[in-house]
Scaffold this motif. Structure first.
Motif, PDB file in Angstrom:
ATOM      1  N   VAL A 183     -26.408 -37.465 -39.988  1.00 10.54           N
ATOM      2  CA  VAL A 183     -26.047 -37.561 -41.405  1.00 10.54           C
ATOM      3  C   VAL A 183     -24.645 -38.166 -41.562  1.00 10.54           C
ATOM      4  O   VAL A 183     -24.349 -38.805 -42.572  1.00 10.54           O
ATOM      5  N   ASP A 184     -23.800 -38.040 -40.535  1.00  8.12           N
ATOM      6  CA  ASP A 184     -22.463 -38.640 -40.587  1.00  8.12           C
ATOM      7  C   ASP A 184     -22.519 -40.159 -40.719  1.00  8.12           C
ATOM      8  O   ASP A 184     -21.583 -40.779 -41.215  1.00  8.12           O
TER       9      ASP A 184
ATOM     10  N   PRO B 126     -18.517 -29.492 -37.541  1.00  6.83           N
ATOM     11  CA  PRO B 126     -18.566 -30.185 -38.819  1.00  6.83           C
ATOM     12  C   PRO B 126     -19.457 -31.421 -38.720  1.00  6.83           C
ATOM     13  O   PRO B 126     -19.346 -32.168 -37.747  1.00  6.83           O
ATOM     14  N   GLY B 127     -20.332 -31.589 -39.694  1.00  8.90           N
ATOM     15  CA  GLY B 127     -21.258 -32.716 -39.671  1.00  8.90           C
ATOM     16  C   GLY B 127     -22.681 -32.273 -39.419  1.00  8.90           C
ATOM     17  O   GLY B 127     -23.622 -32.954 -39.807  1.00  8.90           O
TER      18      GLY B 127
ATOM     19  N   HIS C 113      -6.429 -31.340 -35.940  1.00  8.64           N
ATOM     20  CA  HIS C 113      -7.842 -31.000 -35.736  1.00  8.64           C
ATOM     21  C   HIS C 113      -8.350 -30.058 -36.819  1.00  8.64           C
ATOM     22  O   HIS C 113      -9.497 -30.172 -37.267  1.00  8.64           O
TER      23      HIS C 113
ATOM     24  N   LEU D 299     -14.187 -33.374 -42.421  1.00  7.62           N
ATOM     25  CA  LEU D 299     -15.535 -33.804 -42.023  1.00  7.62           C
ATOM     26  C   LEU D 299     -16.616 -32.940 -42.691  1.00  7.62           C
ATOM     27  O   LEU D 299     -17.716 -33.419 -42.956  1.00  7.62           O
ATOM     28  N   GLN D 300     -16.284 -31.675 -42.952  1.00  3.63           N
ATOM     29  CA  GLN D 300     -17.225 -30.828 -43.704  1.00  3.63           C
ATOM     30  C   GLN D 300     -17.384 -31.372 -45.121  1.00  3.63           C
ATOM     31  O   GLN D 300     -18.489 -31.428 -45.655  1.00  3.63           O
TER      32      GLN D 300
ATOM     33  N   ALA E 259     -18.948 -45.318 -38.351  1.00  2.00           N
ATOM     34  CA  ALA E 259     -19.001 -44.874 -39.748  1.00  2.00           C
ATOM     35  C   ALA E 259     -17.774 -44.042 -40.119  1.00  2.00           C
ATOM     36  O   ALA E 259     -17.271 -44.126 -41.231  1.00  2.00           O
ATOM     37  N   LEU E 260     -17.281 -43.238 -39.180  1.00  2.00           N
ATOM     38  CA  LEU E 260     -16.158 -42.344 -39.481  1.00  2.00           C
ATOM     39  C   LEU E 260     -14.813 -43.045 -39.321  1.00  2.00           C
ATOM     40  O   LEU E 260     -13.930 -42.903 -40.159  1.00  2.00           O
ATOM     41  N   PHE E 261     -14.657 -43.752 -38.213  1.00  2.00           N
ATOM     42  CA  PHE E 261     -13.322 -44.244 -37.847  1.00  2.00           C
ATOM     43  C   PHE E 261     -13.285 -45.749 -37.598  1.00  2.00           C
ATOM     44  O   PHE E 261     -12.261 -46.269 -37.189  1.00  2.00           O
TER      45      PHE E 261
ATOM     46  N   ASN F  27     -23.129 -37.762 -49.945  1.00  2.00           N
ATOM     47  CA  ASN F  27     -24.449 -37.519 -50.517  1.00  2.00           C
ATOM     48  C   ASN F  27     -24.417 -37.285 -52.021  1.00  2.00           C
ATOM     49  O   ASN F  27     -25.447 -36.977 -52.616  1.00  2.00           O
TER      50      ASN F  27
ATOM     51  N   GLN G  71      -8.957 -32.210 -39.833  1.00  2.00           N
ATOM     52  CA  GLN G  71     -10.097 -33.104 -39.611  1.00  2.00           C
ATOM     53  C   GLN G  71     -11.409 -32.333 -39.730  1.00  2.00           C
ATOM     54  O   GLN G  71     -12.393 -32.841 -40.278  1.00  2.00           O
ATOM     55  N   THR G  72     -11.419 -31.113 -39.201  1.00  4.35           N
ATOM     56  CA  THR G  72     -12.619 -30.274 -39.310  1.00  4.35           C
ATOM     57  C   THR G  72     -12.969 -30.043 -40.775  1.00  4.35           C
ATOM     58  O   THR G  72     -14.113 -30.231 -41.193  1.00  4.35           O
TER      59      THR G  72
ATOM     60  N   VAL H 282     -10.126 -41.677 -42.382  1.00  5.36           N
ATOM     61  CA  VAL H 282     -11.557 -41.413 -42.256  1.00  5.36           C
ATOM     62  C   VAL H 282     -12.262 -42.213 -43.348  1.00  5.36           C
ATOM     63  O   VAL H 282     -11.859 -42.191 -44.509  1.00  5.36           O
TER      64      VAL H 282
ATOM     65  N   TRP I 250     -11.946 -32.286 -28.372  1.00  4.45           N
ATOM     66  CA  TRP I 250     -11.676 -32.744 -29.751  1.00  4.45           C
ATOM     67  C   TRP I 250     -12.827 -32.243 -30.608  1.00  4.45           C
ATOM     68  O   TRP I 250     -13.987 -32.526 -30.304  1.00  4.45           O
ATOM     69  N   GLU I 251     -12.489 -31.521 -31.673  1.00  7.43           N
ATOM     70  CA  GLU I 251     -13.509 -30.925 -32.551  1.00  7.43           C
ATOM     71  C   GLU I 251     -14.576 -31.928 -32.969  1.00  7.43           C
ATOM     72  O   GLU I 251     -15.734 -31.580 -33.140  1.00  7.43           O
ATOM     73  N   LEU I 252     -14.172 -33.181 -33.205  1.00  7.18           N
ATOM     74  CA  LEU I 252     -15.078 -34.133 -33.841  1.00  7.18           C
ATOM     75  C   LEU I 252     -15.849 -34.995 -32.854  1.00  7.18           C
ATOM     76  O   LEU I 252     -16.624 -35.853 -33.257  1.00  7.18           O
TER      77      LEU I 252
ATOM     78  N   ARG J 197     -16.900 -34.444 -46.024  1.00  8.72           N
ATOM     79  CA  ARG J 197     -17.418 -35.813 -46.011  1.00  8.72           C
ATOM     80  C   ARG J 197     -18.936 -35.868 -46.179  1.00  8.72           C
ATOM     81  O   ARG J 197     -19.458 -36.745 -46.872  1.00  8.72           O
ATOM     82  N   ILE J 198     -19.642 -34.913 -45.561  1.00  8.51           N
ATOM     83  CA  ILE J 198     -21.105 -34.907 -45.705  1.00  8.51           C
ATOM     84  C   ILE J 198     -21.489 -34.766 -47.170  1.00  8.51           C
ATOM     85  O   ILE J 198     -22.391 -35.437 -47.657  1.00  8.51           O
TER      86      ILE J 198
END
Lengths: 209, 294
Positions: free
Chosen positions: A174-175, A203-204, B227, B234-235, A117-119, B242, B230-231, B96, A8-10, B237-238
Motif C-alpha cells: 500500500v506504500d 508503519p505501512g 526514527h 509513515l502511519q 514511492a517514499l524517498f 488514500n 518517521q514512524t 517523504v 531502521w524502522e522503515l 502517509r497511508i
C-alpha cells in the motif's frame, strides 16, 4: 550470546529480521541507523560492519551478518531447536530455500517500488512498479498452488523463513499504491502470518488487509 | 512564469530542501508549485535558486532548511522563536513523497482525533479517543491560524517518553504549506517541544513532507528522534494517500466536519479568505495537472 540488530524502522529488510526475531521470541538490542536522511550506511564505520552498505546488520558475538538471507537462515538454524522455520528434511528444506530466494530475488522489486514511492531512491531495476506487480502475481500463483495442495504457507503447512521474507513485500504494498485487491490468496496469507504468535507490525502494514 | 499562481501561494515561503542536502558547490533540481527550480550553494556557502526558465527566486536558509518564494515575499519568513534557545536540539527528518495535496497534509497534522486509531499506542489509545474542546483563532496581525488549549492523552508522546502523559498542544499554521505544533515536553513539562511539518508542494496533488523536531531531549540519539517521527509520518502517509479527492475541497458542504475538526474548518476558511487555489478542488481548472478527482 546477545543479539544486536542495526535497524531502521522503515526498512523492509530490517522488518524481515524483526519478524524472525519476534517469531523466535528472541530478545535483542536495536541500534538505530540513520539511513534517510543521514546516509549513515555510506559511512566507513557502517561499512566496516556491512561492506556493501546493506542493512540491517545482525551481530551475535563474533558473527556479523549483513545479508538478510543469511540473517534469516542463521536465526532459524541457531535459535529454532524444533527446526520448523527452516526444515531439516532435505526436500522440505529445498522447497523453503526455493521460496526464500524468490522472496529475496524477484519479489524484492516490491521494496524498490516502495523506496521509490517514499524517498525516490534510485533502483537498479528499470521499472520497479511493473516488476513488483509481476512478482506479486507470481506470489499469488505460488500461494494458490499451495492452497490447492491444502497447505497454508509458502513452503508447506507450517510457516517458514520464506513466509517472513515474503511478507513485507506484500504487506507494505500500500506504500507504493498497490492494494492487493486482485490477489485474494495473498491477502488471506498475510492474515495468517499476522495471526502467528510473536508477529510484530510496522508503519505501512494496513490494520485490515 | 509564475503569473498564473495566486498571490497567497506565489508570494509565500515554501521549503525547498534540507540545508544538509546541499553541500558547498552543489546544485539540485526540484519541483515546486509545478515549476522546475534549480537550487545551488556556492563555495562560500550562500544559497541561491532560479526557475529553470531563467528568473531568480528569493531564498532564505533557516531552521535547518532552504526556503524559496516564487513571487515577491509578502512577509519575512515566519519566525520560530524557539530556535534561539540554545539548549534545544534540532533533528531534520528528510523528505517523504506523498501522493496528496500539501493542504491535506497540513490538515492531517492539525487533527487529534486520528491519534488513537492511526498512531495506536504512541500518540493515543483506542480506549481514550475523546478530543476535549479546544480554542481556535485566525490571528490577523501575523496572518496565522492557531489552535490552543488542546489536550490529549498519549501513551508515548515522544522519543524521550518513559510513560504516558496528558499532552498539551498548540498548533500553528504559519503558511498555507507550513505548520507547527508545540507540545508538552516529557523531559520538562514546563516547556514545549516544537515539531514542524514543512511541505514542498510539487504538484497540486503531489507533496514532499519535511518534518523537523526541535526538542529538549538529552537522552535520545538524533537517529532515535528521527526514527520516531518517521514512524509517525509513515502511519499518516497511508491515510493521506488514500483520501479522495487528493485535493482539498474548500466548499463548506464538501466534507462533513465534527466539533473535533474545528481547526480544519478554520484552516479551510483561512485558505479560502486568502484565495488559495493551488492544491484545492476549486483550483483544479487553473492548474490542470492533477488527477484523482472523482
Amino acid at each position: 550470546m546477545s543479539l544486536v540488530l542495526h535497524d531502521w524502522e522503515l526498512s523492509a529488510d530490517a522488518y524481515r529480521a524483526r519478524l524472525a526475531l519476534g517469531m523466535l521470541d528472541l530478545p535483542y538490542t536495536k541500534v538505530p541507523v540513520d539511513v534517510v536522511p543521514g546516509r549513515e550506511t555510506d559511512t566507513p564505520a557502517f561499512r566496516a560492519l556491512s561492506p556493501t552498505g546493506a542493512m540491517p546488520v545482525l551481530v551475535e558475538g563474533d558473527l556479523v551478518l549483513s545479508e538478510i538471507g543469511a540473517i534469516l537462515i542463521h536465526l532459524a538454524e541457531r535459535h529454532d531447536p524444533a527446526g520448523t522455520w527452516l526444515p531439516r528434511e532435505p526436500a522440505r528444506r529445498a522447497r523453503c530455500l526455493d521460496r526464500l530466494l524468490f522472496a529475496l530475488g524477484s519479489l524484492r522489486a516490491c521494496d524498490a517500488a516502495r523506496d521509490a514511492a517514499l524517498f525516490e531512491t534510485p533502483s537498479r531495476i528499470a521499472d520497479p512498479l511493473a516488476e513488483a506487480r509481476a512478482a506479486l502475481r507470481v506470489l499469488e500463483s505460488l500461494l494458490a498452488r499451495r492452497a490447492l495442495a491444502g497447505e497454508a504457507f509458502l513452503a508447506g503447512e507450517e510457516p517458514t523463513i520464506a513466509d517472513l521474507a515474503a511478507f513485507p513485500a506484500a504487506a507494505l504494498a500500500v506504500d507504493w499504491g498497490e492494494d492487493l485487491a486482485l490477489l485474494p490468496k495473498t491477502r488471506l496469507w498475510t492474515r495468517r502470518v499476522r495471526a502467528l504468535p510473536g508477529f510484530t507490525t510496522m508503519p505501512g502494514v494496513p490494520e485490515f488487509l | 512564469m509564475t503569473r498564473d499562481l495566486e498571490p497567497a501561494v506565489r508570494d509565500a515561503w515554501h521549503v525547498l530542501c534540507r540545508s544538509a542536502d546541499l553541500a558547498p558547490g552543489a546544485a539540485t533540481r526540484l519541483r515546486l508549485l509545478s515549476r522546475d527550480v534549480e537550487v545551488a550553494r556556492n563555495a562560500a556557502g550562500t544559497v541561491s535558486a532560479r526557475l529553470l526558465d531563467g528568473e531568480a527566486v528569493a531564498t532564505r536558509e533557516a531552521y535547518g532548511h532552504v526556503f524559496a518564494c516564487l513571487g515577491t515575499p509578502a512577509a519575512p519568513l515566519f519566525d520560530i522563536a524557539e530556535f534561539a534557545e540554545d539548549d534545544r536540539r534540532l533533528a531534520t527528518c528528510g523528505a517523504v513523497r506523498v501522493r496528496a495535496s500539501g493542504l491535506r497534509l497540513v490538515e492531517n497534522f492539525l487533527d487529534m482525533a486520528h491519534f488513537p486509531f492511526v498512531h495506536t499506542d504512541l500518540l493515543g489509545v483506542e480506549e481514550r479517543p475523546e478530543v476535549p474542546r479546544y480554542d481556535i483563532e485566525i490571528r490577523r496581525d501575523v496572518d496565522e491560524v492557531w489552535a490552543t488549549n488542546c489536550r490529549f492523552w498519549q501513551p508515548r508522546a515522544a522519543a524521550s517518553s518513559a510513560e504516558g502523559q496528558m499532552s498539551e498542544y498548540l498548533y500553528r499554521v504559519a503558511g498555507p504549506f507550513a505548520v507547527m505544533l508545540y507540545k508538552t515536553c516529557p523531559a520538562d513539562p514546563s516547556r514545549f517541544d516544537v515539531i514542524g511539518l514543512l511541505i514542498r508542494p510539487a504538484e497540486p496533488d503531489l507533496s514532499y513532507a519535511y518534518a523537523f523536531v526541535l526538542v529538549l531531549d538529552e537522552a535520545s540519539s538524533e537517529t532515535a528522534i528521527v526514527h520516531f517521527q518517521q514512524t509517525i509520518f509513515l502511519q499518516d502517509r497511508i491515510v493521506l494517500e488514500n483520501q479522495r479527492p487528493r485535493l482539498l475541497p474548500l466548499a463548506p458542504n464538501a466534507e462533513t466536519p465534527t466539533r473535533a475538526d474545528m481547526s480544519s474548518v478554520a484552516y479551510r476558511r483561512w485558505l479560502k479568505e486568502k484565495g488559495v487555489r493551488y492544491g484545492t478542488v476549486e483550483g483544479l481548472a487553473g492548474h490542470g495537472e492533477a488527477e484523482g478527482v472523482p
